[in-house]
Scaffold this motif. Structure first.
Motif, PDB file in Angstrom:
ATOM      1  N   LYS A  12     -20.077 -11.276  15.753  1.00 21.14           N
ATOM      2  CA  LYS A  12     -18.704 -11.149  15.561  1.00 21.14           C
ATOM      3  C   LYS A  12     -18.492 -12.564  14.557  1.00 21.14           C
ATOM      4  CE  LYS A  12     -13.953 -11.653  17.255  1.00 21.14           C
ATOM      5  NZ  LYS A  12     -13.017 -11.645  18.456  1.00 21.14           N
ATOM      6  N   VAL A  13     -19.106 -13.575  15.022  1.00 22.96           N
ATOM      7  CA  VAL A  13     -18.616 -14.775  14.013  1.00 22.96           C
ATOM      8  C   VAL A  13     -19.327 -14.552  12.656  1.00 22.96           C
ATOM      9  CG1 VAL A  13     -19.028 -17.119  13.615  1.00 22.96           C
ATOM     10  CG2 VAL A  13     -18.449 -16.213  15.858  1.00 22.96           C
ATOM     11  N   PHE A  14     -20.558 -13.946  12.663  1.00 21.56           N
ATOM     12  CA  PHE A  14     -21.170 -13.608  11.329  1.00 21.56           C
ATOM     13  C   PHE A  14     -20.328 -12.603  10.481  1.00 21.56           C
ATOM     14  CE2 PHE A  14     -24.435 -11.812   8.305  1.00 21.56           C
ATOM     15  CZ  PHE A  14     -25.012 -12.918   7.833  1.00 21.56           C
ATOM     16  N   PHE A  15     -19.962 -11.415  11.069  1.00 19.40           N
ATOM     17  CA  PHE A  15     -19.496 -10.315  10.486  1.00 19.40           C
ATOM     18  C   PHE A  15     -18.158 -10.768   9.907  1.00 19.40           C
ATOM     19  CE2 PHE A  15     -16.266  -6.972  10.427  1.00 19.40           C
ATOM     20  CZ  PHE A  15     -16.796  -6.071   9.659  1.00 19.40           C
ATOM     21  N   CYS A  16     -17.166 -11.640  10.817  1.00 17.81           N
ATOM     22  CA  CYS A  16     -15.941 -11.872  10.185  1.00 17.81           C
ATOM     23  C   CYS A  16     -15.990 -13.085   9.361  1.00 17.81           C
ATOM     24  CB  CYS A  16     -15.203 -12.463  11.601  1.00 17.81           C
ATOM     25  SG  CYS A  16     -14.867 -11.060  12.751  1.00 17.81           S
ATOM     26  N   SER A  17     -17.000 -13.701   8.937  1.00 20.79           N
ATOM     27  CA  SER A  17     -17.187 -14.872   7.993  1.00 20.79           C
ATOM     28  C   SER A  17     -17.291 -13.981   6.776  1.00 20.79           C
ATOM     29  CB  SER A  17     -18.133 -15.851   8.354  1.00 20.79           C
ATOM     30  OG  SER A  17     -19.574 -15.013   8.412  1.00 20.79           O
ATOM     31  N   LEU A  18     -17.853 -12.721   6.794  1.00 17.88           N
ATOM     32  CA  LEU A  18     -18.039 -12.490   5.414  1.00 17.88           C
ATOM     33  C   LEU A  18     -17.363 -11.056   5.257  1.00 17.88           C
ATOM     34  CD1 LEU A  18     -22.047 -12.508   5.447  1.00 17.88           C
ATOM     35  CD2 LEU A  18     -20.544 -13.783   4.157  1.00 17.88           C
ATOM     36  N   GLU A  19     -16.374 -10.580   5.974  1.00 23.98           N
ATOM     37  CA  GLU A  19     -15.876  -9.475   5.907  1.00 23.98           C
ATOM     38  C   GLU A  19     -14.703  -9.633   4.603  1.00 23.98           C
ATOM     39  OE1 GLU A  19     -12.294  -6.883   5.706  1.00 23.98           O
ATOM     40  OE2 GLU A  19     -12.112  -9.055   6.395  1.00 23.98           O
ATOM     41  N   SER A  20     -14.175 -10.644   4.526  1.00 22.77           N
ATOM     42  CA  SER A  20     -13.459 -10.798   3.232  1.00 22.77           C
ATOM     43  C   SER A  20     -13.997 -10.663   1.841  1.00 22.77           C
ATOM     44  CB  SER A  20     -12.472 -11.863   3.201  1.00 22.77           C
ATOM     45  OG  SER A  20     -13.329 -13.019   3.102  1.00 22.77           O
ATOM     46  N   ALA A  21     -15.250 -10.940   2.037  1.00 23.03           N
ATOM     47  CA  ALA A  21     -16.304 -11.099   0.732  1.00 23.03           C
ATOM     48  C   ALA A  21     -16.440  -9.635   0.354  1.00 23.03           C
ATOM     49  CB  ALA A  21     -17.497 -11.918   1.019  1.00 23.03           C
ATOM     50  N   ALA A  22     -17.058  -8.869   1.581  1.00 20.30           N
ATOM     51  CA  ALA A  22     -17.070  -7.551   1.528  1.00 20.30           C
ATOM     52  C   ALA A  22     -16.196  -6.739   0.856  1.00 20.30           C
ATOM     53  CB  ALA A  22     -17.799  -7.117   2.830  1.00 20.30           C
ATOM     54  N   ARG A  23     -14.714  -6.993   1.325  1.00 20.72           N
ATOM     55  CA  ARG A  23     -13.773  -6.334   0.973  1.00 20.72           C
ATOM     56  C   ARG A  23     -13.411  -6.622  -0.508  1.00 20.72           C
ATOM     57  NH1 ARG A  23     -11.321  -1.971   1.956  1.00 20.72           N
ATOM     58  NH2 ARG A  23     -11.665  -2.148  -0.196  1.00 20.72           N
ATOM     59  N   GLY A  24     -13.719  -7.671  -0.915  1.00 16.80           N
ATOM     60  CA  GLY A  24     -13.656  -8.172  -2.432  1.00 16.80           C
ATOM     61  C   GLY A  24     -14.724  -7.512  -3.301  1.00 16.80           C
ATOM     62  N   ALA A  25     -15.818  -7.138  -2.562  1.00 16.25           N
ATOM     63  CA  ALA A  25     -17.106  -6.525  -3.202  1.00 16.25           C
ATOM     64  C   ALA A  25     -16.691  -5.209  -3.547  1.00 16.25           C
ATOM     65  CB  ALA A  25     -18.315  -6.572  -2.513  1.00 16.25           C
ATOM     66  N   LEU A  26     -16.044  -4.333  -2.525  1.00 16.22           N
ATOM     67  CA  LEU A  26     -15.693  -3.056  -2.683  1.00 16.22           C
ATOM     68  C   LEU A  26     -14.366  -2.878  -3.603  1.00 16.22           C
ATOM     69  CD1 LEU A  26     -15.864  -1.700   1.110  1.00 16.22           C
ATOM     70  CD2 LEU A  26     -17.588  -1.238  -0.688  1.00 16.22           C
ATOM     71  N   ASP A  27     -13.427  -3.935  -3.460  1.00 19.84           N
ATOM     72  CA  ASP A  27     -12.434  -3.784  -4.337  1.00 19.84           C
ATOM     73  C   ASP A  27     -12.639  -4.069  -5.589  1.00 19.84           C
ATOM     74  OD1 ASP A  27     -10.580  -3.639  -2.318  1.00 19.84           O
ATOM     75  OD2 ASP A  27     -10.128  -5.871  -2.138  1.00 19.84           O
ATOM     76  N   PHE A  28     -13.878  -4.487  -6.281  1.00 17.95           N
ATOM     77  CA  PHE A  28     -14.483  -4.741  -7.427  1.00 17.95           C
ATOM     78  C   PHE A  28     -14.695  -3.484  -8.465  1.00 17.95           C
ATOM     79  CE2 PHE A  28     -17.689  -5.161 -10.626  1.00 17.95           C
ATOM     80  CZ  PHE A  28     -17.013  -6.140 -11.530  1.00 17.95           C
ATOM     81  N   VAL A  29     -15.048  -2.507  -7.284  1.00 18.11           N
ATOM     82  CA  VAL A  29     -15.530  -1.293  -7.943  1.00 18.11           C
ATOM     83  C   VAL A  29     -14.426  -0.355  -8.727  1.00 18.11           C
ATOM     84  CG1 VAL A  29     -16.761   0.701  -7.381  1.00 18.11           C
ATOM     85  CG2 VAL A  29     -17.393  -1.382  -6.025  1.00 18.11           C
ATOM     86  N   ASN A  30     -14.613   0.093  -9.950  1.00 16.16           N
ATOM     87  CA  ASN A  30     -13.920   0.849 -10.585  1.00 16.16           C
ATOM     88  C   ASN A  30     -13.602   2.347  -9.834  1.00 16.16           C
ATOM     89  OD1 ASN A  30     -11.787   1.440 -12.588  1.00 16.16           O
ATOM     90  ND2 ASN A  30     -13.454   2.377 -13.702  1.00 16.16           N
ATOM     91  N   ARG A  31     -12.489   2.598  -9.376  1.00 15.51           N
ATOM     92  CA  ARG A  31     -12.460   4.028  -8.959  1.00 15.51           C
ATOM     93  C   ARG A  31     -11.080   4.562  -9.552  1.00 15.51           C
ATOM     94  NH1 ARG A  31     -11.558   4.749  -3.458  1.00 15.51           N
ATOM     95  NH2 ARG A  31     -10.048   2.949  -3.173  1.00 15.51           N
ATOM     96  N   THR A  32     -10.957   5.961  -9.557  1.00 16.87           N
ATOM     97  CA  THR A  32     -10.044   6.779 -10.124  1.00 16.87           C
ATOM     98  C   THR A  32      -8.803   6.704  -9.002  1.00 16.87           C
ATOM     99  OG1 THR A  32     -10.538   9.160  -9.105  1.00 16.87           O
ATOM    100  CG2 THR A  32     -11.649   8.317 -11.275  1.00 16.87           C
TER     101      THR A  32
END
Length: 428
Positions: free
Chosen positions: A165-185
């Motif tokens: 849990k600690v590892f996942f939650c420490s990187l969840e916002s970065a993963a969210r940002g990585a998906l947000d960067f992707v250009n989608r219609t």
């Protein structure tokens, strides 16, 4: 024969039927024998050796995982590392992997873009191809659209192997940002690549300029979003409803990529809009579209095996098709040295072991275990006889081959073989 006896048929029709039954029976027996002979012990041993050979030292003593044990690729590629962790975690150390995962995420750009690779000196390189002088932005293509979803899948694969849990939650916002960067219609959420100034798409075809809506990268985005929703629910961090909503949006739109002239789905809606073999298998493995379409796609692969498979390995588009645009500037064509790879080689018509995980999962979805075992058995035998290569093509007098001791080839086939061993006789 029984039908002939029952109907009292005689003559050539009955003989032809008996001959056909014999051929079908022989084929099925061959497939079953191939499945029974899957040498997972040898494959696991070789995978362990390759993964050990892939390791190099990064900053602060962090162990990095390069894509091959022959040291042709000298950095930690995001997508290859994700395949390693997803496919063969039993051969890896949890703490070593977690440190290497953090090393990849440390290379994330301020706008959310995830690196194509991170080097042992700490440099994060965003674009496929050679690093530009002083690691400036590549003017041809700034990045590959798949690195955000693959970085996210790297995180979820790490959690599947070693929940934390600690590892996942420490990187969840970065993963969210990585998906947000992707250009989608805006209309259907599919990943979109600008035809005028395209970026690379899926890294295993990163020399190919697919434009418009993209099949494979959209599937990666959907897969990553669904897995993040599951872990966010379990650990209580992250916007679960948003992950689910974005995945559902792509699922509803996925059949906009269906080939109107065939049973597979197209790689792109613009340039290089050819049937995508790997993407179609991935789609079926995720149980998207309709049962009728999924069944039709698998029938196509099985009934026309020579168009798609060689030595158990998989072409990215049906033979004899080849990609037509492999350049990145407006109005460019593929004349000269910047064009596509030689036809039949590398990403332009060679055969790869990497996608066998998707193919086997798709075949099991359709309860075609015998054919899946046949493919994996042929691939393992090729590995034993000729080596574990990035890609192969034996149609040339001198066979065309990619990099030797390639990690995604051996780990993904190992995952496929283990999946077959752990499935029921009918493939469920």
């Amino acid at each position: 024969r029984q039908m002939c006896i029952r109907d009292r048929s005689t003559g050539s029709n009955c003989q032809s039927m008996s001959s056909l039954n014999l051929k079908v029976t022989t084929h099925l027996l061959t497939a079953v024998m191939a499945g029974a002979a899957l040498d997972t012990a040898w494959l696991s041993s070789r995978a362990s050796e390759v993964l050990e050979g892939c390791q190099v030292s990064g900053l602060n003593g962090t162990v990095l995982f390069t894509p091959d044990a022959s040291h042709s690729y000298g950095a930690q590629w995001t997508r290859d590392f994700a395949y390693m962790v997803a496919s063969a975690p039993e051969l890896l150390s949890s703490e070593v992997v977690k440190q290497a995962v953090r090393y990849t995420f440390a290379g994330q750009r301020a706008d959310g873009c995830m690196p194509d690779r991170v080097q042992s000196d700490g440099e994060a390189v965003m674009s496929p191809g050679p690093m530009m002088p002083n690691n400036t932005r590549n003017p041809a293509h700034d990045h590959a659209w798949d690195n955000g979803p693959f970085a996210t899948l790297l995180l979820t694969a790490t959690m599947t192997a070693w929940p934390d849990k600690v590892f996942f939650c420490s990187l969840e916002s970065a993963a969210r940002g990585a998906l947000d960067f992707v250009n989608r219609t805006a209309e259907d959420g599919m990943v979109f690549n600008d035809p005028r100034y395209p970026n690379a798409t899926y890294g295993f075809t990163d020399t190919v300029a697919k434009t418009g809506k993209l099949l494979f990268t959209s599937l990666l985005y959907l897969d990553a979003s669904r897995q993040m929703a599951g872990w966010a629910t379990r650990f209580g961090c992250g916007d679960v409803l948003r992950y689910e909503r974005e995945a559902d949006q792509i699922e509803r739109a996925i059949d906009t990529m269906a080939d109107p002239d065939g049973p597979l789905w197209l790689a792109a809606s613009g340039d290089n809009g050819y049937p995508d073999v790997w993407g179609s298998a991935y789609l079926v493995s995720l149980k998207l579209s309709t049962e009728e379409r999924r069944s039709g796609a698998i029938r196509e692969l099985m009934e026309n095996k020579s168009r798609y498979f060689q030595a158990g390995q998989v072409r990215s588009l049906p033979s004899p098709m080849h990609w037509h645009r492999c350049c990145w500037t407006p109005g460019c064509d593929d004349a000269g040295p910047t064009g596509c790879s030689k036809q039949g080689t590398y990403q332009n018509g060679a055969y790869w072991a990497t996608p066998l995980g998707y193919v086997v999962a798709a075949l099991l979805d359709q309860k075609e275990k015998a054919f899946a075992e046949q493919l994996v058995g042929e691939c393992i035998e090729d590995f034993k006889a000729n080596g574990i290569y990035e890609d192969v093509n034996y149609e040339f007098v001198v066979p065309a081959r990619g990099v030797l001791n390639y990690s995604a080839s051996v780990t993904n086939v190992l995952w496929a073989a283990n999946r077959l061993l752990n499935s029921s006789a009918h493939g469920s």
